[in-house]
Design an enzyme around this catalytic site. Sequence first.
Site, PDB file in Angstrom:
ATOM      1  N   HIS A 160       0.824  -1.220   0.000  1.00 34.67           N
ATOM      2  CA  HIS A 160       0.000   0.000   0.000  1.00 34.67           C
ATOM      3  C   HIS A 160       0.849   1.256   0.000  1.00 34.67           C
ATOM      4  O   HIS A 160       0.372   2.322  -0.349  1.00 34.67           O
ATOM      5  CB  HIS A 160      -0.941  -0.008   1.198  1.00 34.67           C
ATOM      6  CG  HIS A 160      -1.766  -1.252   1.249  1.00 34.67           C
ATOM      7  ND1 HIS A 160      -1.316  -2.410   1.837  1.00 34.67           N
ATOM      8  CD2 HIS A 160      -2.985  -1.528   0.742  1.00 34.67           C
ATOM      9  CE1 HIS A 160      -2.236  -3.342   1.708  1.00 34.67           C
ATOM     10  NE2 HIS A 160      -3.246  -2.846   1.049  1.00 34.67           N
ATOM     11  N   ASP A 529     -14.517   4.603   2.779  1.00 33.69           N
ATOM     12  CA  ASP A 529     -13.307   4.345   2.015  1.00 33.69           C
ATOM     13  C   ASP A 529     -12.215   5.323   2.435  1.00 33.69           C
ATOM     14  O   ASP A 529     -12.415   6.523   2.424  1.00 33.69           O
ATOM     15  CB  ASP A 529     -13.661   4.456   0.527  1.00 33.69           C
ATOM     16  CG  ASP A 529     -12.489   4.905  -0.316  1.00 33.69           C
ATOM     17  OD1 ASP A 529     -11.388   4.389  -0.080  1.00 33.69           O
ATOM     18  OD2 ASP A 529     -12.693   5.748  -1.189  1.00 33.69           O
TER      19      ASP A 529
END
Lengths: 664, 322
Positions: A160, A529
């Site tokens: 990530h 999100d």
Amino acid sequence: MIRTYSGHSSAEQSNELYRTNLAKGQTGLSVAFDLPTQTGYDSDHPLARGEVGKVGVPVCHIEDMSALFREIPLDKMNTSMTINATSNWMLALLIAVAERQGVSPSALKGTTQNDIIKEYLSRGTYVFPPEASVRMTADMIAHTVDEIPGWNPVNVCSYHLQEAGATPVQEIAYSMATALALLDAVASRDDVSDEVIPRVFGRISFFLNASIRFVEETCKCRAMTKMWEEIGRERYGITDPKLLRFRYGVQVNSLGLTEAQPENNAIRIALEALGVTLSKNARARAMQLPAWNEALGLPRPWDQQWSLRIQQILAYETDLLEYPDIFEGSVVVEQRTNELIEQSREEMQKVLDMGGAVAAVENAYMKQRLVESQSQRLQNIETGDQTLVGVNAFTEGEESPLTAGGSLASILSVDESAEREQIERLEAFRSQRSQSDVSSALQNLHDVVNAGGNAVPPSIRAAKAGATTGEWTDTLRKIFGEYRAPTGIVVREGGEASEMTSSVRKRVDEVSQTLGRRVKLLVGKPGLDGHSNGAEQIAVKARDVGMEVVYDGIRLTPAELVKSARDEGVHAIGLSILSGSHSVLVIDVLDGLREAGLGDLPVIVGGIIPEDDALKLKAAGVRHVYTPRDFDFTRIMGEIVETVAEAAGLDNEAGGGAATSNAD
Amino acid sequence: MPTELGARLRARDPAAVAQALNLIEDARPAKREAASALLAELEARGGEALRVGVTGAPGAGKSTLIDALVRELRARKKTVGIVAVDPSSQKSGGALLGDRLRLRSGAADDGVFLRSMAARDRLGGLSAATRAGVEVLASAFDVVFVETVGVGQSEAEVMHLVHSLVFVAQPGAGDSIQFMKAGLIEVPDVFVVNKSDLGAMAERTCSELQGGLGLNDAGADGWTPPVLLASARDAKGIDAVVDALYAHRHHLAETGTLRARLDRGRLAWLVTALRERYGSYGVEAIGGVEAVEAHFATNRAQTFPEILSVLSNEIEAALGTT
């Protein structure tokens, strides 16, 4: 091991998908949870609206987890769970379900992602402050090391970091610093003896990214393998070569997958897969490949199958696995590897000197470096210094039969009824459980954690008693509080502005003058999100062209966004959504604005939004919809300024008014 | 003359607050006139709100402290308005206003109102809009906070806008020392050492500040600025900060300096505004700061915009005849 990251809609439907994939030859499971589950909310929480079942499966309680693994023997399965802030809870539910299946928890094999540091830096599904989160992770490590020896409690994710813009050096340095923070937290515990530390070290695995620069990625994997061994020897005094082995899985890069000419992504994925498998001594243990059309929406089974085939061809058709390490003796690879090691050591030391990964989250150091790298990358694509085939080069071509017939034909859409049905199941579950059992189990959880004890055993008790994901998290929120990570947006004057930027600046000045005050833009992310990179880059760019930007951050309800827009007196709102919940949330914001008398305020939406949805949003009143295809941020800013001018009834002096001048 | 907007402000309509703030930031001549009229009306009424400035180095935890104070004040049933000032880019004129990120407690609460403002051309200082913004918020909320970044000139400026100035010190960062060196130690009314969860380091910073203040020395106005330990993170010591703010306001009322303090601020603003328009030369043309001060003292009934307009005319006349 071959597996694909999946899960959606409901536990039942995900279970069906898993069993189909297992029948096709997949050898492990990788569970994707939906955002409410990842951030500790039940499916009926206001913040969960529009998000239930969207990016993964909702798991609120033991029955959901049980349905997820129906007819899948947990002792024979290697289960990887992408879960972080609520990982102790998901493991507790899994243990409870294993016992129901008659499987001893000690026989469980698998991985919980549990790398909370990268959540603050990139993915955004954190709940508690960094220190408390690291403690929870240490709890799980301390619990599993003896109780579930086949469990990898932590999968440190450099993946990530790269998605957030990390250079290879940053990817190496920050993921290593993360691993050290966790190991040191475990080593300093009273309930963990020194003899256990080598085994703890041996259980820590990594989750890497692989970009299209696959030669450098090969060197990166070799560099990390060497550094990890070195850290194990020098910092923790480990000698057993088996425990010193750098174990990692890979998901290849999504950042470089393009919405334009999406069929090219299949080739990118194959090349990226090469980068992490070529060097035998540093080869990935497990590999997940994204689907070619990920940038368009949720992949269908066929799309996932195509990715599975790439892995199978690589493993079974090519001669890749027949040789020892093919780079032994390569001067070039060795040199690049050593450079990476040297620079990464230096960067990691910087983080350690400021107090380690936790401190470097709190003071935003790492986040700032990532945002800088990402801005640089975007700028390079905009100027053409970095080539993206189909995006800023070779854009002309034949129409693809793969995407013919409208975009909806090539993606899977989640049935809107999934959320309602999940909430009905949740309500039914709550009404049949013993409320007093749940209350006393949660009280026990509170007391144990508050007294500094290990959170895992009381979580298992709460799982069996019928507590829900929201209840478990709320209990701990009361102890640790909630956290908002710093953004990493660095207010720094850039170099010379490009001609395009200068012209947008000039236009912003003009429009500001006519409006009476400087153009003010609200940027925020509704829903759960937490991928804030896109929103942050937009905020940075908007400031750079001269707008005043109110950055409202993540996890906002539509009502909060409407209040921000009103209180701040903005001229436009930019919403960023990547979870697929855009339809519900954006419409809610538009409705809220109308109710507040702000119906004229232009709303602009950016994110992964299929073409048909974009049309719907525009029909509902959204002025512009931007997707990853729109890489030219300066052009986007130009359009936003014109939208503001138009909404205020100002003339378009830039002269682009072809559409209106055709009236005759 | 009471305006419709003024009436809606006093009725605490948040939409009216937003509208009024948009108006006072508007640079168009017609709007400036309307804004002046509105401000005249608000100042004449002199809102009862408690006005608090919060300052300190970046990273000291100003926003998180205000966030904690807001929670405490909401628990005491007080409504809160906040103006948060961030610097503008000197190159593009744009600004990143990130205070809403840290000031979450009022995100869905109409009893809390936050307006972020860019410092615009004022380097780290306050824009005229900030001053007007405080007036607007003070007309509609019980407590008004002004948050500014930086240790330096902005303290002196913000001091004139508020009843109490809070300095937030970061334990061990050494900024308190810098602060004392800069000779600003006399400006704040309340010192808060945030992040008391850091333990010994926080206490040391506390003693440094107390040492710098000269233990228990009351200032010329008879107020001894307290140095308080608080942790916004753990919600500890927050109630004591709120109590200190009310105590200070009580002290100002007792000593009859409540009005004088804001007047002093208005005078400073007046001089700055005139200098910005006409330069020091212009101000000298009507007799300098003393003349402005004298006019201010003898025309207490006039509102700020009225005084500004009268003196502007005088200066223009003086400059026109030379």
